[in-house]
Design a protein around this motif. Structure first.
Motif, PDB file in Angstrom:
ATOM      1  N   ARG A   1     -38.906 -25.893  42.886  1.00 33.13           N
ATOM      2  CA  ARG A   1     -37.541 -26.317  43.175  1.00 33.13           C
ATOM      3  C   ARG A   1     -36.707 -25.102  43.512  1.00 33.13           C
ATOM      4  N   ARG A   2     -35.809 -25.267  44.475  1.00 31.53           N
ATOM      5  CA  ARG A   2     -34.948 -24.168  44.890  1.00 31.53           C
ATOM      6  C   ARG A   2     -33.515 -24.667  44.964  1.00 31.53           C
ATOM      7  N   ALA A   3     -32.591 -23.820  44.537  1.00 33.45           N
ATOM      8  CA  ALA A   3     -31.168 -24.133  44.638  1.00 33.45           C
ATOM      9  C   ALA A   3     -30.441 -22.912  45.176  1.00 33.45           C
ATOM     10  N   THR A   4     -29.423 -23.162  45.960  1.00 35.20           N
ATOM     11  CA  THR A   4     -28.581 -22.077  46.453  1.00 35.20           C
ATOM     12  C   THR A   4     -27.289 -22.089  45.659  1.00 35.20           C
ATOM     13  N   LEU A   5     -27.016 -21.007  44.941  1.00 35.73           N
ATOM     14  CA  LEU A   5     -25.833 -20.919  44.108  1.00 35.73           C
ATOM     15  C   LEU A   5     -24.597 -20.649  44.969  1.00 35.73           C
ATOM     16  N   SER A   6     -23.437 -20.789  44.362  1.00 34.70           N
ATOM     17  CA  SER A   6     -22.202 -20.657  45.124  1.00 34.70           C
ATOM     18  C   SER A   6     -22.036 -19.271  45.730  1.00 34.70           C
TER      19      SER A   6
ATOM     20  N   THR B   1     -30.253 -17.340  45.788  1.00 28.91           N
ATOM     21  CA  THR B   1     -31.194 -18.443  45.548  1.00 28.91           C
ATOM     22  C   THR B   1     -31.666 -18.418  44.097  1.00 28.91           C
ATOM     23  N   LEU B   2     -31.946 -19.599  43.586  1.00 31.59           N
ATOM     24  CA  LEU B   2     -32.527 -19.777  42.263  1.00 31.59           C
ATOM     25  C   LEU B   2     -33.768 -20.633  42.472  1.00 31.59           C
ATOM     26  N   ILE B   3     -34.916 -20.151  41.999  1.00 29.81           N
ATOM     27  CA  ILE B   3     -36.164 -20.847  42.313  1.00 29.81           C
ATOM     28  C   ILE B   3     -37.041 -20.959  41.075  1.00 29.81           C
ATOM     29  N   ARG B   4     -37.707 -22.108  40.976  1.00 26.77           N
ATOM     30  CA  ARG B   4     -38.703 -22.338  39.928  1.00 26.77           C
ATOM     31  C   ARG B   4     -40.085 -22.264  40.557  1.00 26.77           C
ATOM     32  N   LEU B   5     -40.975 -21.519  39.918  1.00 26.88           N
ATOM     33  CA  LEU B   5     -42.339 -21.351  40.416  1.00 26.88           C
ATOM     34  C   LEU B   5     -43.337 -21.854  39.385  1.00 26.88           C
ATOM     35  N   ARG B   6     -44.361 -22.577  39.863  1.00 28.86           N
ATOM     36  CA  ARG B   6     -45.472 -22.919  38.967  1.00 28.86           C
ATOM     37  C   ARG B   6     -46.486 -21.789  39.018  1.00 28.86           C
ATOM     38  N   LYS B   7     -46.895 -21.301  37.864  1.00 24.61           N
ATOM     39  CA  LYS B   7     -47.808 -20.166  37.815  1.00 24.61           C
ATOM     40  C   LYS B   7     -49.240 -20.577  38.140  1.00 24.61           C
ATOM     41  N   PRO B   8     -50.076 -19.636  38.569  1.00 27.30           N
ATOM     42  CA  PRO B   8     -51.501 -19.932  38.763  1.00 27.30           C
ATOM     43  C   PRO B   8     -52.174 -20.241  37.430  1.00 27.30           C
TER      44      PRO B   8
ATOM     45  N   ALA C   1     -31.876 -28.925  27.900  1.00 28.05           N
ATOM     46  CA  ALA C   1     -31.575 -28.453  29.252  1.00 28.05           C
ATOM     47  C   ALA C   1     -32.413 -27.215  29.491  1.00 28.05           C
ATOM     48  N   ASP C   2     -33.054 -27.132  30.647  1.00 32.57           N
ATOM     49  CA  ASP C   2     -33.798 -25.899  30.906  1.00 32.57           C
ATOM     50  C   ASP C   2     -32.863 -24.872  31.529  1.00 32.57           C
ATOM     51  N   ALA C   3     -33.319 -23.628  31.573  1.00 38.67           N
ATOM     52  CA  ALA C   3     -32.474 -22.533  32.052  1.00 38.67           C
ATOM     53  C   ALA C   3     -32.050 -22.752  33.491  1.00 38.67           C
ATOM     54  N   PHE C   4     -32.934 -23.323  34.310  1.00 44.51           N
ATOM     55  CA  PHE C   4     -32.611 -23.581  35.720  1.00 44.51           C
ATOM     56  C   PHE C   4     -31.372 -24.480  35.816  1.00 44.51           C
TER      57      PHE C   4
END
Length: 427
Positions: A96-101, A105-112, A250-253
């Protein structure tokens, strides 16, 4: 068989019984009875049966602690596209990606799969733009157990001023919490706006108990059963929470998105009745808001005196609030530490229930709004006051509790609000 030997044998047996100790015959009978029971096993060498040991009551296992962060996820701010592609090649998958004001960018990555969480975080941090990488930590409402009692005199305890709405303009207040029942009668005439983060996502929505209680403490209608501390203020409430089974979190994202939303909405102060661990990306968001002149007030947490500092309260720019009861004794589950700034009423606090009516609540969650509201009154009487100066004014007005001066239990002491009407009337 001759009669005389038989008669002699009977006489001898009678003589033995007569001379034997009293009760001997009963002991022999008992031994026989036990031996007869063993004969049921059809084993001449079988040992006597033992009585089964009494069954112990099954041990009740303590419930497993809720997870501290999202499994397999890494959170990072400002990650450039080349670094994203390089991490893809290593097996990372953007979720998931979000663009802050700010445009960041703020992005969540799934690890290998082959990497541990620590290894995955290190791999992202090793990229040129991945220095802020961290786990996607969870944060939870800092609500103590429900308490029983009648209306509690929290306002009288700190001499909360009444009728301040007409004296100046209250700042726009923000809060991040669970859902809110905006149709509750307590909000009938309130300037309440509710925004939900991640609307439409495939998650169970948060409940409305905690958020409704905190919002009512701030802006509940003045003549309702649960009047707010600053009923005339505008409140922008962001629901950043969701349910995972019975765990409301609530998660940090989502928490960063919520804070960014409030920053863009130009709030002057933010109430954070929630707590969790340190997170590098969250810490950056707190610094950005502080740099923008936004005051942040957070619950100290209900982990107990021996718990590690809870965040965001433990971040330096944030005002950390502990809870005390009407005798000015600290709430037994409140967190402690050098980061504690103020104490406020937080035990048996009368506020709105989620559906209708009101009830008492306990926890550092319900102490934080008293300091948020006290800060709002100070901003109302002194528009444009800088966050550092606001903190100094609150410290100067606080009533010292515990050890003289600042301490790890009460901070600078019990918050005492300013009266903006008196400030306006002063020459």
């Amino acid at each position: 068989m001759p009669r005389f030997p038989l008669i002699f044998a009977m006489l001898a047996a009678m003589l033995v019984l007569e001379l034997a100790p009293q009760g001997w015959g009963m002991q022999v009978a008992a031994a026989w009875a036990d031996d007869h029971d063993d004969d049921d096993d059809d084993d001449d060498d079988a040992q006597p049966r033992r009585r089964p040991a009494p069954q112990q009551a099954p041990r009740v296992r303590a419930p497993a602690p809720p997870p501290a962060f999202a499994a397999n996820e890494i959170l990072v701010r400002g990650l450039a596209q080349p670094d994203i592609e390089a991490l893809r090649a290593q097996g990372f998958q953007p979720l998931r990606r979000a663009t802050l004001s700010s445009g960041e960018t703020l992005i969540r990555l799934r690890k290998p799969r082959h990497m541990t969480m620590a290894e995955a975080r290190a791999a992202v941090r090793a990229r040129e733009t991945g220095g802020s990488a961290d786990f996607n930590h969870f944060y939870r409402p800092e609500q103590g157990p429900a308490c029983r009692g009648i209306d509690c005199p929290a306002r009288q305890m700190i001499a909360w001023p009444a009728g301040t709405a007409s004296c100046g303009t209250a700042p726009r207040i923000g809060m991040v919490d669970t859902g809110i029942n905006a149709s509750h009668p307590v909000f009938a005439d309130s300037r309440l706006h509710v925004h939900r983060i991640g609307e439409g996502r495939n998650v169970d929505p948060s409940g409305q108990i905690h958020g409704t209680s905190v919002a009512a403490l701030l802006v509940g209608q003045a003549d309702s059963r649960s009047p707010g501390l600053v009923p005339g203020a505008e409140l922008i409430a962001v629901d950043a929470f969701h349910l995972a089974g019975k765990d409301e979190r609530a998660d940090a994202f989502d928490l960063i998105e919520a804070l960014d939303y409030l920053g863009a909405a130009k709030v002057g102060i933010i109430n954070l009745s929630l707590a969790g661990p340190h997170n590098a990306a969250l810490a950056r968001q707190v610094r950005l808001l502080d740099g923008a002149g936004i005051v942040m007030v957070a619950a100290a947490g209900n982990g107990g005196p021996g718990a590690k500092p809870a965040y965001p309260a433990a971040y330096e720019p944030v005002i950390a609030v502990t809870a005390v009861d009407r005798r000015e004794q600290v709430y037994r589950r409140a967190g402690r530490g050098k980061h504690i700034d103020f104490a406020a009423p937080g035990v048996d606090i009368w506020t709105a229930a989620s559906v209708s009516g009101a009830r008492t609540k306990t926890g550092t969650s319900f102490a934080a709004p008293f300091v948020t509201a006290a800060a709002a009154l100070l901003m109302q009487s002194q528009p444009g006051i800088a966050p550092d100066m606001l903190r100094v004014r609150l410290q100067a007005a606080a009533r010292d509790l515990g050890s003289k001066g600042h301490d790890d239990v009460f901070g600078h002491g019990l918050v005492i609000p300013a009266n903006p009407c008196m400030a306006v009337a002063a020459p």
